[in-house]
Every structure is written in structure tokens, then in C-alpha cells.
Design an enzyme around this catalytic site. Structure first.
Site, PDB file in Angstrom:
ATOM      1  N   CYS A 112       0.818  -1.225   0.000  1.00  6.93           N
ATOM      2  CA  CYS A 112       0.000   0.000   0.000  1.00  6.93           C
ATOM      3  C   CYS A 112       0.842   1.261   0.000  1.00  6.93           C
ATOM      4  O   CYS A 112       0.370   2.332  -0.393  1.00  6.93           O
ATOM      5  CB  CYS A 112      -0.937   0.004   1.196  1.00  6.93           C
ATOM      6  SG  CYS A 112      -2.044  -1.393   1.157  1.00  6.93           S
ATOM      7  N   HIS A 257      -4.142   6.701   1.393  1.00  6.67           N
ATOM      8  CA  HIS A 257      -4.360   5.339   0.930  1.00  6.67           C
ATOM      9  C   HIS A 257      -5.798   4.931   1.239  1.00  6.67           C
ATOM     10  O   HIS A 257      -6.400   5.412   2.199  1.00  6.67           O
ATOM     11  CB  HIS A 257      -3.361   4.403   1.625  1.00  6.67           C
ATOM     12  CG  HIS A 257      -3.622   2.965   1.318  1.00  6.67           C
ATOM     13  ND1 HIS A 257      -3.693   2.488   0.030  1.00  6.67           N
ATOM     14  CD2 HIS A 257      -3.870   1.900   2.135  1.00  6.67           C
ATOM     15  CE1 HIS A 257      -3.954   1.202   0.069  1.00  6.67           C
ATOM     16  NE2 HIS A 257      -4.073   0.815   1.327  1.00  6.67           N
ATOM     17  N   ASN A 287     -10.122  -1.189  -2.157  1.00 11.13           N
ATOM     18  CA  ASN A 287      -8.694  -0.957  -1.909  1.00 11.13           C
ATOM     19  C   ASN A 287      -7.898  -1.461  -3.113  1.00 11.13           C
ATOM     20  O   ASN A 287      -7.797  -2.660  -3.344  1.00 11.13           O
ATOM     21  CB  ASN A 287      -8.275  -1.700  -0.630  1.00 11.13           C
ATOM     22  CG  ASN A 287      -6.798  -1.540  -0.298  1.00 11.13           C
ATOM     23  OD1 ASN A 287      -6.026  -1.018  -1.098  1.00 11.13           O
ATOM     24  ND2 ASN A 287      -6.404  -1.993   0.872  1.00 11.13           N
TER      25      ASN A 287
END
Ligand code: ACO
Length: 330
Positions: A112, A257, A287
Site C-alpha cells: 500500500c 491510501h 482498496n
């Protein structure tokens, strides 16, 4: 002082929309559970496209907005955790499909935080004068590697496929561009969010057992990830502000993020940043790991939320654990 500037931004998500209701048909979950706990309403999944093909689409947009062609790219940086093969990485596949010269392609494996780690690498190379046009891509195909049965539901509902790309190069003066990148990791938590079973620790002869034990699938201690994320993201953002003599009030847009909408709301509340200044796309994309921040930037630009002189704050946290922040003056 030469600063690294973003010359073009591109994004791409596959056409196939998968709603929470669609997931209800595959596993024991509910639209309500997913929305309440994560903020996700839908995500995009590939049908046949490969990781580098998503990166290719995003790169083409970024190059066109930068006004350069594939032959002008001097270096590819490719951030992903879902590369097509264990080796080689996706960067070389992109070099081929995009039609670049036989330039270097470096794969970044920081999950990430991968896009921000890539930004730090690009910044060093550009400011040292080594490269002029660096193509930085964040791209993921998660959908082919998640368990769509109820056993895998804690992870499966979170992830989506997509890609973002930026073209980076040296700026004209130091009033605009990348102000700083701060990188961190804490490897003692590597087993709280990982895919364990594909590495060299597992010899060929043990692969069948690894799969039977489901150790080839992503595993996550969601609560621990949450707890660490809401601590580290504000911390590393404060570190960046302090290093540049700036304050929270100076931030025009926060691009965090996209792991969980609740994480981002908590981070913004902790820092005292109003929600109107936060860019979130997890509601429609889930995500997308290394692609989240460039996709947020792409969305924010298209929505007219980025202006001349805007201070952009980017922050990420993920597997490793790794976390990072970047400040950018548009
Ligand atoms: N649908 C329905 N129920 C579910 C689902 C689902 N998809 N998933 C889990 N549950 C159940 C659990 O089994 C549990 O049931 P139980 O109480 O009967 O045992 C219950 O829901 C609560 O589960 P928790 O895990 O405690 O739920 P929590 O409120 O912690 O939310 C979540 C889980 C959304 C995953 C949250 O912890 C989170 O977002 N954590 C951060 C995730 C993250 O950042 N991941 C980063 C990945 S990106 C990267 O770096 C690769």
C-alpha cells in the site's frame, strides 16, 4: 534547487463493476456489513486483463497528458504486490507493451505504500540528474487471488483492481513540485498482513500442502492493521509538515491510501482536517493498494479539486508494515 514535478497523471479501472450485492451471492456477507465497516459500495474486477495491461492504460493517459511518447520515457518504476509472475516483475511487461526503448524497469514491492516508495526513488534519480522522464505506475489485480468463499470474506470484500500512473521529471524552479517523501517500516509486523506461501521458504515439494492450508491466500489481522494505520498515518504526515515548516492548515487536499473509509475519517479527525479536503475513492474502487493514491490524484484532477499552488498531502500505510507520506506543491 531542482524539484521533481508531476507532468502527467493517468488512471484506469476495469469496466466490470462488482457491487456488494454481487458478493452476497458468492459468500456469507451483506451490503450493510461492507458499507458500515469499510465504506465500500462497489469495486472493479478484471475479466481477462493482466496487471501490466491496467498499468498500460493508465500510463498511456499519463504520457498523453505529459505531452510525451513512450520513446521519451527514461525509466519505469512499477509498484505492485499482484504481479503476474513471481519473476520477472510487471515493469518489464509494461516496457514491452508500451513500446519504450530498452530502458530500465524497477519493480517496487511495498504494497500500500508502494506508490510513495516509488515517488522517493524517482525523486532521488531525477534530482541527481540521472533521469528526466520517469514513469511511476501503481497497479493491482487482486480479484484473481482472493478466496470468494465465506472463508475468505474478511479480505475478499475489501479489494479492487485498478491502476494509476504519473510522469515525473525535473521542474523549472523550486516553488513547485515534490517537497519531501518520508518512508518507514516496522518488519516485526510482517505477518499481520501478508501472503505467506509463495516465497522461497516453501520448497516446491511443499506447495500442495501450502495450498491445502490456505497459506497461498492473503491473510490479515484487520483490527491490528486498523490500529497501527490510524496511529502511523497522522504521525508520518506531521513529520512531513514539520520537515517543511508547514502546518495542517496549509494542506489543501489530503490523498490518503484507501484501505478503509473509517481509517481515513479517523486520520482526518485526528489531524483536524475537514472531510471536504479529503479525497476518497474507496466507495467505488475498494482498496486498489499501490494504485490508490495515483487514482485519487487522477480523480481529484478530473473533479477540478487541484489548483495552481495547492498543497497536496499523500499518506499511506500497509503490509510490512510500511508507511509513508509525501507533500507536493501543485
Ligand atoms: N461480511 C460479513 N461478516 C464478516 C465479514 C464480511 N465480509 N468479514 C468478517 N466478518 C465477521 C467476522 O467473522 C466477525 O464475526 P464474529 O464477530 O462472529 O467473529 C465480525 O464480522 C467482525 O469482524 P472483525 O474483523 O472484528 O471486524 P472489524 O470491525 O475489525 O472490521 C475490517 C474488519 C473491515 C477488515 C477492519 O478491521 C479493517 O478495515 N481493517 C484494516 C484493513 C486494512 O487496512 N487492510 C489493508 C490491506 S492493504 C495492504 O496493505 C495489502
Amino acid at each position: 534547487m531542482v524539484r521533481t514535478v508531476i507532468r502527467g497523471v493517468g488512471g484506469y479501472v476495469p469496466e466490470r463493476v462488482v457491487t456488494n450485492k454481487d458478493l452476497e451471492k458468492l459468500m456469507d456477507t451483506s451490503d450493510e456489513w461492507i458499507r458500515e465497516r469499510t465504506g465500500i459500495q462497489e469495486r472493479r474486477w478484471v475479466t481477462t486483463q493482466q496487471n501490466h495491461e491496467l498499468g498500460l492504460e493508465a500510463s498511456r493517459v499519463a504520457l498523453s497528458r505529459a505531452g510525451i511518447g513512450p520513446q521519451d520515457v527514461d525509466l519505469i518504476l512499477y509498484a505492485t504486490l499482484s504481479m503476474e509472475y513471481t519473476f520477472p516483475g510487471s515493469g518489464v511487461l509494461l516496457q514491452d507493451k508500451l513500446g519504450c526503448r530498452t530502458i530500465g524497469a524497477l519493480d517496487i514491492r511495498n504494497q500500500c505504500s508502494g506508490f510513495l516508495y516509488g515517488l522517493a526513488v524517482a525523486d532521488g534519480m531525477i534530482r541527481s540528474g540521472l533521469y528526466r522522464n520517469v514513469l511511476l505506475v501503481g497497479s493491482e489485480v487482486h480479484s484473481t487471488r482472493i478466496d470468494l468463499s465465506t472463508l475468505g470474506r474478511d479480505v475478499a470484500v475489501l479489494f479492487g483492481d485498478g491502476a494509476g500512473a504519473v510522469v515525473l521529471g525535473p521542474g523549472e524552479d523550486d516553488s513547485k513540485g515534490l517537497l519531501s517523501v518520508h518512508l518507514h517500516c516496522e518488519g516485526k509486523h510482517h505477518d499481520l498482513l501478508w501472503i505467506e506461501g509463495h516465497g522461497s521458504l516453501f520448497p516446491h515439494a511443499e506447495q500442495v500442502r501450502v495450498i491445502q492450508e490456505r497459506r497461498h491466500l492473503p491473510q490479515m489481522d484487520g483490527r491490528q492493521v486498523f490500529v497501527h494505520a490510524v496511529r502511523r498515518m497522522p504521525e508520518v504526515l506531521q513529520e512531513a509538515l514539520q520537515a517543511n515548516g508547514l502546518s495542517i492548515q496549509d494542506i489543501d487536499l489530503l490523498l490518503p491510501h484507501q484501505a478503509n473509509l473509517r481509517i481515513n475519517q479517523k486520520v482526518a479527525a485526528t489531524l483536524g482536517i475537514p472531510e471536504s479536503k479529503v479525497v476518497n475513492n474507496i466507495q467505488k474502487y475498494g482498496n486498489t493498494t499501490a494504485a490508490t493514491i495515483p487514482l485519487c490524484l487522477w480523480n481529484a484532477l478530473d473533479e477540478g479539486r487541484v489548483h495552481d499552488g495547492s498543497l497536496l498531502a499523500m499518506v499511506a500505510f500497509g503490509s510490512g508494515f510500511t508507511w509513508a507520506s509525501a507533500l507536493y506543491r501543485w
